[in-house]
Design an enzyme around this catalytic site. Structure first.
Site, PDB file in Angstrom:
ATOM      1  N   HIS A  18       0.835  -1.210   0.000  1.00  0.00           N
ATOM      2  CA  HIS A  18       0.000   0.000   0.000  1.00  0.00           C
ATOM      3  C   HIS A  18       0.871   1.262   0.000  1.00  0.00           C
ATOM      4  O   HIS A  18       0.589   2.221  -0.723  1.00  0.00           O
ATOM      5  CB  HIS A  18      -0.886   0.047   1.249  1.00  0.00           C
ATOM      6  N   LYS A  42     -16.497  -6.215   5.983  1.00  0.00           N
ATOM      7  CA  LYS A  42     -15.272  -7.030   6.059  1.00  0.00           C
ATOM      8  C   LYS A  42     -14.869  -7.328   7.495  1.00  0.00           C
ATOM      9  O   LYS A  42     -13.857  -8.013   7.712  1.00  0.00           O
ATOM     10  CB  LYS A  42     -14.116  -6.306   5.358  1.00  0.00           C
ATOM     11  N   ARG A  91      -2.353  -6.251  -8.346  1.00  0.00           N
ATOM     12  CA  ARG A  91      -1.302  -7.220  -8.067  1.00  0.00           C
ATOM     13  C   ARG A  91      -1.246  -8.291  -9.141  1.00  0.00           C
ATOM     14  O   ARG A  91      -0.256  -8.501  -9.790  1.00  0.00           O
ATOM     15  CB  ARG A  91      -1.517  -7.864  -6.692  1.00  0.00           C
ATOM     16  N   SER A 129      -3.158  -7.497   2.998  1.00  0.00           N
ATOM     17  CA  SER A 129      -3.419  -7.298   4.427  1.00  0.00           C
ATOM     18  C   SER A 129      -3.878  -8.604   5.066  1.00  0.00           C
ATOM     19  O   SER A 129      -3.491  -8.927   6.190  1.00  0.00           O
ATOM     20  CB  SER A 129      -4.510  -6.239   4.626  1.00  0.00           C
TER      21      SER A 129
HETATM   22  P1  ADP Z   1     -10.033  -3.071  -0.465  1.00  0.00           P
HETATM   23  O1  ADP Z   1     -10.810  -3.512   0.740  1.00  0.00           O
HETATM   24  O2  ADP Z   1     -10.613  -1.895  -1.159  1.00  0.00           O
HETATM   25  O3  ADP Z   1      -9.613  -4.159  -1.408  1.00  0.00           O
HETATM   26  P2  ADP Z   1      -7.290  -3.034   0.430  1.00  0.00           P
HETATM   27  O4  ADP Z   1      -6.813  -2.281   1.625  1.00  0.00           O
HETATM   28  O5  ADP Z   1      -7.215  -4.518   0.492  1.00  0.00           O
HETATM   29  O6  ADP Z   1      -8.710  -2.477   0.195  1.00  0.00           O
HETATM   30  O7  ADP Z   1      -6.493  -2.549  -0.852  1.00  0.00           O
HETATM   31  C1  ADP Z   1      -6.556  -1.218  -1.290  1.00  0.00           C
HETATM   32  C2  ADP Z   1      -5.943  -1.112  -2.677  1.00  0.00           C
HETATM   33  O8  ADP Z   1      -4.561  -1.417  -2.598  1.00  0.00           O
HETATM   34  C3  ADP Z   1      -6.524  -2.067  -3.706  1.00  0.00           C
HETATM   35  O9  ADP Z   1      -6.533  -1.404  -4.951  1.00  0.00           O
HETATM   36  C4  ADP Z   1      -5.542  -3.207  -3.729  1.00  0.00           C
HETATM   37  O10 ADP Z   1      -5.541  -3.868  -4.972  1.00  0.00           O
HETATM   38  C5  ADP Z   1      -4.251  -2.442  -3.512  1.00  0.00           C
HETATM   39  N1  ADP Z   1      -3.210  -3.284  -2.926  1.00  0.00           N
HETATM   40  C6  ADP Z   1      -3.285  -4.073  -1.847  1.00  0.00           C
HETATM   41  N2  ADP Z   1      -2.124  -4.705  -1.606  1.00  0.00           N
HETATM   42  C7  ADP Z   1      -1.271  -4.286  -2.582  1.00  0.00           C
HETATM   43  C8  ADP Z   1       0.088  -4.598  -2.927  1.00  0.00           C
HETATM   44  N3  ADP Z   1       0.782  -5.495  -2.227  1.00  0.00           N
HETATM   45  N4  ADP Z   1       0.638  -3.994  -3.986  1.00  0.00           N
HETATM   46  C9  ADP Z   1      -0.098  -3.117  -4.733  1.00  0.00           C
HETATM   47  N5  ADP Z   1      -1.379  -2.789  -4.478  1.00  0.00           N
HETATM   48  C10 ADP Z   1      -1.961  -3.365  -3.429  1.00  0.00           C
END
Ligand code: ADP
Length: 160
Positions: A18, A42, A91, A129
């Site tokens: 992130h 979630k 990803r 996460s």
């Molecule tokens: P959501 O609940 O909206 O999926 P996340 O916190 O899981 O929220 O992810 C937020 C954004 O960050 C999403 O666009 C996700 O694809 C991106 N993301 C999560 N992990 C990574 C990573 N390791 N590398 C790049 N982007 C990521």
């Protein structure tokens, strides 16, 4: 014209993946708002306040990046903040279907807002996460995947 972008997510908790996306987006736009979604569906491990606090502290040195809580429709929030770009990280192919569907719907709802995808850095393509929470719950070492403040947040949460 100055461009404000929004990077929405649950950030439960914020990972190095992130942070990488946020900093790269921060270079592309004049302002970046990391919008921390409440995401009650979630059932997040960290509360909205905890997730906001972690993000605020991690991004403290980056003046163009701010953190804001968000509930409801993302495009409404974006319009309220006068943001014209939504940033999402990609990803793997597994992210693609969902992300393109949401981007298409957001475009329908608010044609003036463009979704921009940032490809995950190679080191972080496997990082999420949920995997971090899973490893931590089994006392595994997550220090390679998160900022030290997140390690503290997990320890604090465990020790009450
Ligand atoms: P959501 O609940 O909206 O999926 P996340 O916190 O899981 O929220 O992810 C937020 C954004 O960050 C999403 O666009 C996700 O694809 C991106 N993301 C999560 N992990 C990574 C990573 N390791 N590398 C790049 N982007 C990521």
């Amino acid at each position: 014209m100055e461009v404000t972008a929004i990077y929405p997510g649950t950030f439960d908790p914020m990972t190095l993946g992130h942070i990488d996306v946020a900093l790269r987006a921060g270079e592309m736009f004049d302002r970046l708002i990391i919008a921390v979604a409440e995401s009650p569906g979630k059932k997040p491990y960290f509360s909205l306040e905890e997730r906001m606090d972690i993000a605020n502290r991690i991004m403290a040195d980056h003046d163009a990046v701010t953190i804001a809580p968000f509930t409801g429709l993302l495009v409404d929030f974006a319009q309220k903040k006068e943001a014209t770009v939504i940033v999402r990280g990609l990803r793997a192919v597994s992210d693609f279907d969902y992300e393109v569907q949401i981007a298409g719907m957001n475009r329908k709802l608010a044609p003036g807002i463009e979704t921009v995808f940032i490809a995950a850095s190679q080191d972080y393509t496997f990082l999420s996460s949920s995997i971090v929470r899973e490893i931590e719950s089994h006392n595994g070492d997550i220090s390679e995947f998160v900022h030290p403040l997140v390690l503290d947040a997990f320890a604090e949460k465990r020790n009450g």
